[in-house]
Design a protein around this motif. Structure first.
Motif, PDB file in Angstrom:
ATOM      1  N   LYS A  96      17.014 -72.693  -9.701  1.00  0.00           N
ATOM      2  CA  LYS A  96      16.920 -72.199 -11.080  1.00  0.00           C
ATOM      3  C   LYS A  96      17.413 -70.750 -11.166  1.00  0.00           C
ATOM      4  CE  LYS A  96      13.684 -71.700 -14.934  1.00  0.00           C
ATOM      5  NZ  LYS A  96      14.139 -70.351 -15.267  1.00  0.00           N
ATOM      6  N   GLU A  97      17.065 -69.965 -10.176  1.00  0.00           N
ATOM      7  CA  GLU A  97      17.505 -68.562 -10.154  1.00  0.00           C
ATOM      8  C   GLU A  97      19.041 -68.487 -10.075  1.00  0.00           C
ATOM      9  OE1 GLU A  97      16.744 -66.139  -6.586  1.00  0.00           O
ATOM     10  OE2 GLU A  97      15.649 -64.779  -7.911  1.00  0.00           O
ATOM     11  N   LEU A  98      19.660 -69.384  -9.302  1.00  0.00           N
ATOM     12  CA  LEU A  98      21.124 -69.419  -9.188  1.00  0.00           C
ATOM     13  C   LEU A  98      21.774 -69.800 -10.510  1.00  0.00           C
ATOM     14  CD1 LEU A  98      23.712 -69.273  -7.497  1.00  0.00           C
ATOM     15  CD2 LEU A  98      23.326 -71.637  -6.805  1.00  0.00           C
ATOM     16  N   LEU A  99      21.194 -70.808 -11.182  1.00  0.00           N
ATOM     17  CA  LEU A  99      21.738 -71.217 -12.479  1.00  0.00           C
ATOM     18  C   LEU A  99      21.625 -70.081 -13.504  1.00  0.00           C
ATOM     19  CD1 LEU A  99      20.364 -74.889 -12.719  1.00  0.00           C
ATOM     20  CD2 LEU A  99      22.742 -74.170 -12.336  1.00  0.00           C
ATOM     21  N   ASP A 100      20.474 -69.401 -13.485  1.00  0.00           N
ATOM     22  CA  ASP A 100      20.297 -68.273 -14.408  1.00  0.00           C
ATOM     23  C   ASP A 100      21.318 -67.160 -14.122  1.00  0.00           C
ATOM     24  OD1 ASP A 100      18.207 -69.603 -15.556  1.00  0.00           O
ATOM     25  OD2 ASP A 100      16.638 -68.537 -14.426  1.00  0.00           O
ATOM     26  N   TYR A 101      21.582 -66.936 -12.834  1.00  0.00           N
ATOM     27  CA  TYR A 101      22.545 -65.887 -12.464  1.00  0.00           C
ATOM     28  C   TYR A 101      23.963 -66.277 -12.913  1.00  0.00           C
ATOM     29  CZ  TYR A 101      24.946 -62.373  -9.677  1.00  0.00           C
ATOM     30  OH  TYR A 101      25.726 -61.315  -9.281  1.00  0.00           O
ATOM     31  N   GLN A 102      24.319 -67.560 -12.737  1.00  0.00           N
ATOM     32  CA  GLN A 102      25.636 -68.025 -13.202  1.00  0.00           C
ATOM     33  C   GLN A 102      25.769 -67.863 -14.714  1.00  0.00           C
ATOM     34  OE1 GLN A 102      25.448 -72.025 -11.506  1.00  0.00           O
ATOM     35  NE2 GLN A 102      27.128 -71.515 -10.109  1.00  0.00           N
TER      36      GLN A 102
END
Length: 338
Positions: A96-102
Motif C-alpha cells: 500500500k505504501e508503494l502504491l501511495d508513493y507511485q
C-alpha cells in the motif's frame, strides 16, 4: 464524437460570419513550437531526471517487497500462524505504501504533473502572449492549436504561423542582448517578413529570390571546392617532383681540365631538374625573404661542395706522395742489392 460535432458547429458559425465580412484564420502547432524553444528542452531534461530518480526509488521498494514475499514463501512451513500473519500484514502495508508513493509521484495530481506545470507554464505563457501579439498585428480573427484536442480535418500550410511565432519568440529572447542599432535592423527585418506573409505575390517573389540565393551559394561552394581540390592536386604534384629532383641530385659528375687535375665537383643537372625548377617557379612565387634564404642556402651548399672537393684532392695528393715515397724506397733497395 462530441468534440467533432462542436468543431463542425464552430466552423459553421465562422462560415456564416464570413458571409458578412472576411474572416482571417490561422493555426499553430504548440508541440512544434515548444521543440524549438531551448528553455523548454532544459525544463524537460530536469523533469526527466527527477522522474528517473523516482522510478529508481519505486523499483528499489518493489524489489524489497519481492524479497520479503519470497522469504515468506520459503519459510512458511517453519513459521507459526501468528508470525505468518504478522509478515503478511507487513507486506500488505509495504504494498500500500508503494502504491501511495507511485500515486504521489506519477498520479494525475502527482509531483510530475505539478513540476511540469511549474517548469513549462512560464514558457507557455510567453508563447501565448506572442501568439496574441501576432494575431493582432496580422489581424487574425481566430488562431487554433493543431496539437490540442480540437480536431482539424484540414489545414492549409499557408495559414500555419508556427514558424513565425518561433521567430518572434527567438527574437524576443535576443532583444535583451542587442544594441539599439541591432534592434532597429531586427524590427526592419520583421516588418519585411510580415509584409511578405500578408502579400501572396510578394511571398512568391521572396521564395523565388531565396531559391536563387540558395542556388548561387551552392554554386560558390562547388567552385570553392573545385579550387581547393586543384590546389591540393598541384601541391601533391609539386611534392612528387621535388622528391624526384632530390633523388637524382644524389649522383654527381667529376669534370677534368686540360692538365688532368680534378676540377671541383658539379651537381648533375639534367632536363628533369630544369623541368622541376620551371614547375616550382610557375606554381609558387617566392617572397623576398625566401629568395634571400634560397641564395644563402645555395651559397652554403657550394661551399660544402668545394670543401668536399678539396678534401678529396688532398687525400689524392697524399696518396700519390706516399706511393712515390714507396717507389723511391723500393728503387733504393734494388740499387743496394745490385
Amino acid at each position: 464524437m462530441k468534440k467533432l460535432f462542436l468543431f463542425l458547429s464552430f466552423i459553421s458559425i465562422i462560415a456564416n460570419a464570413q458571409t458578412a465580412r472576411g474572416v482571417k484564420i490561422g493555426y499553430i502547432d504548440m508541440e512544434y513550437i515548444l521543440e524549438k524553444v531551448p528553455d523548454y528542452a532544459d525544463a524537460m531534461n530536469q523533469l526527466e531526471q527527477k522522474a528517473q530518480k523516482w522510478k529508481q526509488e519505486i523499483d528499489t521498494k518493489r524489489n524489497e517487497i519481492t524479497i520479503l514475499k519470497d522469504n515468506l514463501k520459503t519459510e512458511r512451513v517453519l513459521l507459526t500462524k501468528e508470525l505468518i500473519e504478522e509478515r503478511e500484514e507487513e507486506i500488505a502495508y509495504l504494498d500500500k505504501e508503494l502504491l501511495d508513493y507511485q500515486e504521489k509521484r506519477f498520479g494525475p495530481k502527482g509531483d510530475l504533473i505539478i513540476q511540469k506545470s511549474v517548469l513549462v507554464k512560464p514558457i507557455q505563457d510567453q508563447i501565448f502572449t506572442i501568439i496574441q501579439d501576432v494575431a493582432e498585428q496580422r489581424k487574425y480573427d481566430f488562431v487554433f492549436d493543431r496539437a490540442s484536442d480540437l480536431t482539424m480535418l484540414f489545414a492549409d500550410k499557408k495559414h500555419n504561423i508556427s514558424d513565425f511565432v518561433v521567430r518572434k519568440l527567438t527574437s524576443a529572447q535576443k532583444r535583451e542582448e542587442m544594441s539599439k542599432k541591432q534592434l532597429k535592423a531586427l524590427e526592419a527585418k520583421e516588418a519585411l517578413e510580415e509584409s511578405v506573409a500578408d502579400n501572396p505575390a510578394l511571398e512568391e517573389r521572396q521564395r523565388i529570390l531565396d531559391e536563387k540565393k540558395a542556388a548561387r551559394e551552392k554554386l560558390l561552394e562547388e567552385r570553392q571546392k573545385a579550387i581547393e581540390d586543384k590546389k591540393a592536386a598541384a601541391a601533391e604534384k609539386r611534392k612528387k617532383l621535388i622528391e624526384e629532383r632530390d633523388a637524382k641530385k644524389n649522383g654527381t659528375v667529376i669534370e677534368k681540365d686540360s692538365t688532368g687535375d680534378d676540377n671541383k665537383k658539379q651537381p648533375q643537372v639534367n632536363e628533369t631538374d630544369e623541368k622541376v625548377t620551371e614547375e616550382i617557379s610557375g606554381e609558387k612565387k617566392l617572397t623576398p625573404e625566401e629568395i634571400r634564404q634560397k641564395a644563402i642556402d645555395d651559397r652554403n651548399k657550394k661551399i660544402e661542395e668545394r670543401k668536399k672537393a678539396l678534401e678529396e684532392k688532398k687525400k689524392k695528393i697524399a696518396a700519390d706522395k706516399e706511393a712515390a715515397i714507396k717507389a723511391k724506397e723500393q728503387k733504393t733497395e734494388t740499387e743496394k742489392k745490385d
